[in-house]
Design a protein around this motif. Structure first.
Motif, PDB file in Angstrom:
ATOM      1  N   ALA A  49       0.821  -1.220   0.000  1.00 40.66           N
ATOM      2  CA  ALA A  49       0.000   0.000   0.000  1.00 40.66           C
ATOM      3  C   ALA A  49       0.850   1.263   0.000  1.00 40.66           C
ATOM      4  N   ALA A  50       2.113   1.160   0.412  1.00 39.68           N
ATOM      5  CA  ALA A  50       2.981   2.331   0.448  1.00 39.68           C
ATOM      6  C   ALA A  50       3.576   2.667  -0.916  1.00 39.68           C
ATOM      7  N   LEU A  51       3.597   1.711  -1.836  1.00 37.43           N
ATOM      8  CA  LEU A  51       4.251   1.942  -3.124  1.00 37.43           C
ATOM      9  C   LEU A  51       3.593   3.050  -3.942  1.00 37.43           C
ATOM     10  N   PRO A  52       2.266   3.031  -4.142  1.00 39.98           N
ATOM     11  CA  PRO A  52       1.663   4.128  -4.897  1.00 39.98           C
ATOM     12  C   PRO A  52       1.776   5.469  -4.174  1.00 39.98           C
ATOM     13  N   VAL A  53       1.791   5.435  -2.862  1.00 41.87           N
ATOM     14  CA  VAL A  53       1.947   6.667  -2.079  1.00 41.87           C
ATOM     15  C   VAL A  53       3.322   7.262  -2.325  1.00 41.87           C
ATOM     16  N   LEU A  54       4.350   6.426  -2.269  1.00 41.83           N
ATOM     17  CA  LEU A  54       5.705   6.905  -2.532  1.00 41.83           C
ATOM     18  C   LEU A  54       5.844   7.397  -3.965  1.00 41.83           C
ATOM     19  N   ALA A  55       5.247   6.681  -4.893  1.00 41.66           N
ATOM     20  CA  ALA A  55       5.308   7.110  -6.290  1.00 41.66           C
ATOM     21  C   ALA A  55       4.738   8.518  -6.435  1.00 41.66           C
ATOM     22  N   LYS A  56       3.615   8.754  -5.816  1.00 39.56           N
ATOM     23  CA  LYS A  56       2.978  10.081  -5.902  1.00 39.56           C
ATOM     24  C   LYS A  56       3.825  11.136  -5.200  1.00 39.56           C
ATOM     25  N   LEU A  60       7.259   9.752  -9.159  1.00 36.19           N
ATOM     26  CA  LEU A  60       7.772   8.615  -9.918  1.00 36.19           C
ATOM     27  C   LEU A  60       6.586   7.752 -10.333  1.00 36.19           C
ATOM     28  N   SER A  61       6.821   6.857 -11.266  1.00 35.57           N
ATOM     29  CA  SER A  61       5.747   5.928 -11.614  1.00 35.57           C
ATOM     30  C   SER A  61       5.705   4.815 -10.571  1.00 35.57           C
ATOM     31  N   ARG A  62       4.556   4.172 -10.457  1.00 31.91           N
ATOM     32  CA  ARG A  62       4.452   3.028  -9.553  1.00 31.91           C
ATOM     33  C   ARG A  62       5.433   1.945  -9.972  1.00 31.91           C
ATOM     34  N   ALA A  63       5.598   1.788 -11.270  1.00 27.67           N
ATOM     35  CA  ALA A  63       6.511   0.759 -11.788  1.00 27.67           C
ATOM     36  C   ALA A  63       7.950   1.028 -11.344  1.00 27.67           C
ATOM     37  N   GLU A  64       8.352   2.294 -11.300  1.00 28.52           N
ATOM     38  CA  GLU A  64       9.712   2.616 -10.870  1.00 28.52           C
ATOM     39  C   GLU A  64       9.919   2.239  -9.399  1.00 28.52           C
ATOM     40  N   VAL A  65       8.965   2.587  -8.566  1.00 29.22           N
ATOM     41  CA  VAL A  65       9.082   2.275  -7.141  1.00 29.22           C
ATOM     42  C   VAL A  65       9.028   0.766  -6.934  1.00 29.22           C
ATOM     43  N   HIS A  66       8.086   0.111  -7.587  1.00 32.61           N
ATOM     44  CA  HIS A  66       7.957  -1.350  -7.481  1.00 32.61           C
ATOM     45  C   HIS A  66       9.237  -2.030  -7.956  1.00 32.61           C
ATOM     46  N   GLY A  67       9.812  -1.535  -9.032  1.00 29.74           N
ATOM     47  CA  GLY A  67      11.039  -2.117  -9.572  1.00 29.74           C
ATOM     48  C   GLY A  67      12.194  -2.059  -8.597  1.00 29.74           C
ATOM     49  N   VAL A  68      12.317  -0.955  -7.878  1.00 28.40           N
ATOM     50  CA  VAL A  68      13.391  -0.826  -6.895  1.00 28.40           C
ATOM     51  C   VAL A  68      13.160  -1.784  -5.726  1.00 28.40           C
ATOM     52  N   VAL A  69      11.929  -1.842  -5.238  1.00 34.74           N
ATOM     53  CA  VAL A  69      11.615  -2.712  -4.103  1.00 34.74           C
ATOM     54  C   VAL A  69      11.858  -4.178  -4.450  1.00 34.74           C
ATOM     55  N   THR A  70      11.476  -4.583  -5.647  1.00 33.48           N
ATOM     56  CA  THR A  70      11.620  -5.992  -6.015  1.00 33.48           C
ATOM     57  C   THR A  70      13.037  -6.336  -6.490  1.00 33.48           C
ATOM     58  N   PHE A  71      13.797  -5.350  -6.946  1.00 31.85           N
ATOM     59  CA  PHE A  71      15.157  -5.614  -7.407  1.00 31.85           C
ATOM     60  C   PHE A  71      16.094  -5.909  -6.236  1.00 31.85           C
ATOM     61  N   TYR A  72      15.988  -5.129  -5.172  1.00 31.93           N
ATOM     62  CA  TYR A  72      16.881  -5.288  -4.030  1.00 31.93           C
ATOM     63  C   TYR A  72      16.286  -6.287  -3.042  1.00 31.93           C
ATOM     64  N   HIS A  73      16.967  -7.400  -2.835  1.00 30.41           N
ATOM     65  CA  HIS A  73      16.420  -8.458  -1.987  1.00 30.41           C
ATOM     66  C   HIS A  73      16.405  -8.106  -0.499  1.00 30.41           C
ATOM     67  N   ASP A  74      17.019  -7.011  -0.110  1.00 25.54           N
ATOM     68  CA  ASP A  74      16.985  -6.619   1.303  1.00 25.54           C
ATOM     69  C   ASP A  74      15.634  -6.055   1.726  1.00 25.54           C
ATOM     70  N   PHE A  75      14.818  -5.657   0.755  1.00 26.86           N
ATOM     71  CA  PHE A  75      13.509  -5.123   1.105  1.00 26.86           C
ATOM     72  C   PHE A  75      12.510  -6.255   1.270  1.00 26.86           C
TER      73      PHE A  75
END
Length: 163
Positions: A49-56, A60-75
Motif C-alpha cells: 500500500a505504500a508503493l503508490p503513495v511513494l510514487a505520488k 515517480l511511476s508506480r513501476a519505478e518504485v515497485h522495480g526498486v523494491v523488487t530488485f533489491y532483496h533486502d527489502f
C-alpha cells in the motif's frame, strides 16, 4: 488543505509512515533507496500500500518504485519474524558445510529459506556473503555475526530465540 481520509490510509500504518519519511527527505526521487530503508526500519517491511503513495510523493511511476523494491532483496514485502537469521550461501561457506546447515535449519524450524516460523518467532533468509569466510559457515542473528555454525550450534541459537 486536509488530507482525504480513506479506508486504505486508516488500515495501513505504512501509508502514513511512507508519506512522513518521504517528506523528511524533501520528497526527492533520488532519495528513494534511503526512504525505503527507513520505511522498512520503522514498519518492519515495505507494505504494498505504500508503493503508490511513494510514487505520488516522489513524482515517480508506480513501476519505478515497485522495480526498486523488487530488485533489491533486502527489502521485505511482508513483516519478518521477531528474529531474523541470515544464512551465508556464498562459496566459502558452502565449502565448509553451509548446505548441510541449511538443510538442518529447514528441518529444525520446519520452514524453507525466505519463510517465517508459524509462531512468528524466526525468519530465515539467504545472503551471499557475510564477510566472515574464515569462520564459515556463518550466520547473522538479528545483526549479530556468528561463525562456525553447525546443526547443534544452530539448535541452541534457535532455542534461545524461541524462549
Amino acid at each position: 488543505m486536509a488530507e482525504k481520509h480513506t479506508l486504505l490510509n486508516a488500515l495501513s500504518p505504512g501509508v502514513t509512515a511512507a508519506k512522513e519519511i518521504a517528506l523528511r527527505y524533501g520528497n526527492k526521487p533520488d532519495a528513494l533507496l534511503e526512504i525505503l530503508h527507513d520505511l522498512q526500519h520503522e514498519v518492519g517491511h515495505v507494505p504494498d500500500a505504500a508503493l503508490p503513495v511513494l510514487a505520488k510523493q516522489l513524482n515517480l511511476s508506480r513501476a519505478e518504485v515497485h522495480g526498486v523494491v523488487t530488485f533489491y532483496h533486502d527489502f521485505r514485502r511482508k513483516p519478518a519474524g521477531r528474529h531474523v537469521i541470515k544464512v551465508c550461501r556464498a562459496e566459502a561457506c558452502q565449502s565448509m558445510g553451509a548446505n548441510a546447515l541449511v538443510a538442518a535449519i529447514e528441518k529444525s524450524l520446519k520452514i524453507k529459506l525466505g519463510q517465517t516460523t508459524s509462531d512468528g518467532a524466526i525468519t530465515v533468509e539467504a545472503v551471499y556473503c557475510l564477510g566472515n569466510c574464515a569462520l564459515s559457515p556463518a550466520i547473522m542473528v538479528d545483526e549479530k555475526l556468528v561463525g562456525r555454525v553447525d546443526a547443534r550450534k544452530f539448535k541452541t541459537i534457535a532455542a534461545e530465540l524461541s524462549a
